[in-house]
Scaffold this motif. Sequence first.
Motif, mmCIF file in Angstrom:
data_model
loop_
_atom_site.group_PDB
_atom_site.id
_atom_site.type_symbol
_atom_site.label_atom_id
_atom_site.label_comp_id
_atom_site.label_asym_id
_atom_site.label_seq_id
_atom_site.Cartn_x
_atom_site.Cartn_y
_atom_site.Cartn_z
ATOM 1 N N VAL A 227 58.256 7.209 -64.402
ATOM 2 C CA VAL A 227 57.392 6.527 -65.246
ATOM 3 C C VAL A 227 56.963 5.266 -64.519
ATOM 4 N N LEU A 228 57.572 4.493 -63.382
ATOM 5 C CA LEU A 228 56.543 3.769 -62.755
ATOM 6 C C LEU A 228 55.390 3.959 -62.062
ATOM 7 N N LYS A 229 55.377 5.269 -62.062
ATOM 8 C CA LYS A 229 53.890 5.758 -61.599
ATOM 9 C C LYS A 229 53.191 5.626 -62.810
ATOM 10 N N ALA A 230 53.205 5.756 -64.193
ATOM 11 C CA ALA A 230 52.832 5.973 -65.752
ATOM 12 C C ALA A 230 52.281 4.536 -65.614
ATOM 13 N N LEU A 231 53.399 3.700 -65.622
ATOM 14 C CA LEU A 231 53.288 2.297 -66.137
ATOM 15 C C LEU A 231 52.347 1.824 -64.785
ATOM 16 N N ASP A 232 52.106 1.787 -63.735
ATOM 17 C CA ASP A 232 51.470 0.993 -63.069
ATOM 18 C C ASP A 232 49.683 2.213 -62.834
ATOM 19 N N ALA A 233 49.486 2.732 -63.214
ATOM 20 C CA ALA A 233 48.215 3.224 -63.802
ATOM 21 C C ALA A 233 47.609 2.880 -65.030
ATOM 22 N N ASN A 234 48.746 2.598 -65.476
ATOM 23 C CA ASN A 234 47.719 1.584 -67.520
ATOM 24 C C ASN A 234 48.028 0.466 -67.214
ATOM 25 N N LYS A 235 48.712 -0.030 -65.666
ATOM 26 C CA LYS A 235 48.822 -1.229 -65.093
ATOM 27 C C LYS A 235 47.305 -2.612 -66.093
ATOM 28 N N ARG A 236 46.083 -2.051 -65.858
ATOM 29 C CA ARG A 236 44.992 -2.923 -66.641
ATOM 30 C C ARG A 236 45.152 -3.327 -67.986
ATOM 31 N N TYR A 237 45.598 -2.560 -68.396
ATOM 32 C CA TYR A 237 46.046 -2.050 -70.332
ATOM 33 C C TYR A 237 46.566 -2.918 -70.506
ATOM 34 N N ILE A 238 48.106 -3.204 -70.214
ATOM 35 C CA ILE A 238 48.798 -3.702 -70.184
ATOM 36 C C ILE A 238 48.704 -4.424 -69.636
ATOM 37 N N ARG A 239 48.182 -5.322 -69.021
ATOM 38 C CA ARG A 239 48.058 -7.234 -68.062
ATOM 39 C C ARG A 239 46.988 -7.338 -69.612
ATOM 40 N N GLY A 240 46.073 -6.540 -70.265
ATOM 41 C CA GLY A 240 45.176 -7.707 -71.192
ATOM 42 C C GLY A 240 45.778 -7.393 -72.606
ATOM 43 N N GLU A 241 46.789 -6.130 -73.286
ATOM 44 C CA GLU A 241 47.615 -6.286 -74.230
ATOM 45 C C GLU A 241 48.879 -8.097 -74.267
ATOM 46 N N ILE A 242 49.160 -8.100 -73.133
ATOM 47 C CA ILE A 242 49.964 -9.012 -72.949
ATOM 48 C C ILE A 242 49.229 -10.176 -72.547
ATOM 49 N N ALA A 243 48.119 -10.448 -72.885
ATOM 50 C CA ALA A 243 47.797 -11.620 -71.747
ATOM 51 C C ALA A 243 47.014 -12.421 -74.181
ATOM 52 N N HIS A 244 46.398 -10.708 -75.356
ATOM 53 C CA HIS A 244 46.195 -10.797 -75.931
ATOM 54 C C HIS A 244 47.933 -11.823 -77.053
ATOM 55 N N ARG A 245 48.462 -10.696 -75.972
ATOM 56 C CA ARG A 245 50.249 -11.073 -77.367
ATOM 57 C C ARG A 245 50.603 -12.144 -77.078
ATOM 58 N N VAL A 246 50.832 -13.046 -75.508
ATOM 59 C CA VAL A 246 50.874 -14.499 -75.234
ATOM 60 C C VAL A 246 50.878 -15.013 -74.867
ATOM 61 N N ASN A 247 50.460 -16.546 -75.843
ATOM 62 C CA ASN A 247 49.349 -17.195 -75.708
ATOM 63 C C ASN A 247 49.697 -18.201 -73.757
ATOM 64 N N LEU A 248 48.995 -17.768 -73.218
ATOM 65 C CA LEU A 248 48.552 -18.356 -71.564
ATOM 66 C C LEU A 248 47.475 -17.985 -71.164
ATOM 67 N N LYS A 249 47.059 -19.627 -70.401
ATOM 68 C CA LYS A 249 46.199 -19.962 -69.885
ATOM 69 C C LYS A 249 45.516 -18.798 -69.355
ATOM 70 N N TYR A 250 46.376 -18.679 -68.415
ATOM 71 C CA TYR A 250 46.033 -17.111 -67.528
ATOM 72 C C TYR A 250 46.751 -15.985 -67.322
ATOM 73 N N ALA A 251 46.350 -14.635 -67.845
ATOM 74 C CA ALA A 251 47.758 -13.426 -68.006
ATOM 75 C C ALA A 251 47.404 -13.300 -66.571
ATOM 76 N N PRO A 252 48.832 -12.861 -65.925
ATOM 77 C CA PRO A 252 50.166 -12.714 -64.776
ATOM 78 C C PRO A 252 49.286 -11.388 -65.008
ATOM 79 N N ASP A 253 49.787 -10.925 -63.504
ATOM 80 C CA ASP A 253 49.066 -10.210 -62.534
ATOM 81 C C ASP A 253 51.049 -9.062 -62.731
ATOM 82 N N VAL A 254 50.805 -8.193 -63.330
ATOM 83 C CA VAL A 254 52.369 -7.734 -63.444
ATOM 84 C C VAL A 254 52.221 -6.130 -62.818
ATOM 85 N N ARG A 255 53.846 -6.043 -62.148
ATOM 86 C CA ARG A 255 53.955 -4.829 -61.747
ATOM 87 C C ARG A 255 55.242 -4.565 -61.515
ATOM 88 N N PHE A 256 55.924 -3.438 -61.340
ATOM 89 C CA PHE A 256 56.953 -2.848 -61.994
ATOM 90 C C PHE A 256 57.837 -2.089 -61.085
#
Length: 148
Positions: free
Chosen positions: A75-104
């Motif tokens: 599961v951790l490996k799958a989340l890491d593989a989709n990290k870019r997509y997750i970060r982009g979605e978080i940027a759209h859903r959470v209104n922040l100046k910068y989208a944070p890098d995500v790690r699992f």
Amino acid sequence: MAKKPNTQGSGPSQRQLRVGELIRHALAEMLARGEIHDDVLAKHVVTVPEVRLSPDLKLATCYIMPLGGQDIAAVLKALDANKRYIRGEIAHRVNLKYAPDVRFRQDESFDEAARIDALLESEAVRRDTLRQPLRIDQNEQNPDHDDE
């Protein structure tokens, strides 16, 4: 000039906690709705108990746990593989100046709670909790009372 607050030794700020909770909700929603297209993630129910942010809000550490604790590495490996997509979605859903890098990371709070429960159920602790309470001498209980 405003003084910078002393953050040494203190916990996360209210802003870190609030943004972490927003990111946690966004990630949990994405996982629950199956919006991250991955075969491994599709086979697991994944919980997100906590998201911690760095003080500058540029790094989000997402603690996750698959239901039953099964296949955590996959599961951790799958989340890491989709990290870019997750970060982009978080940027759209959470209104922040910068989208944070995500790690699992694996959430170990469930393991820690089980360890503490086992300690509390151990014979040594049980023996200590079953001891008779100390009896207080009547004179010690009422210091105003004068002996005659």
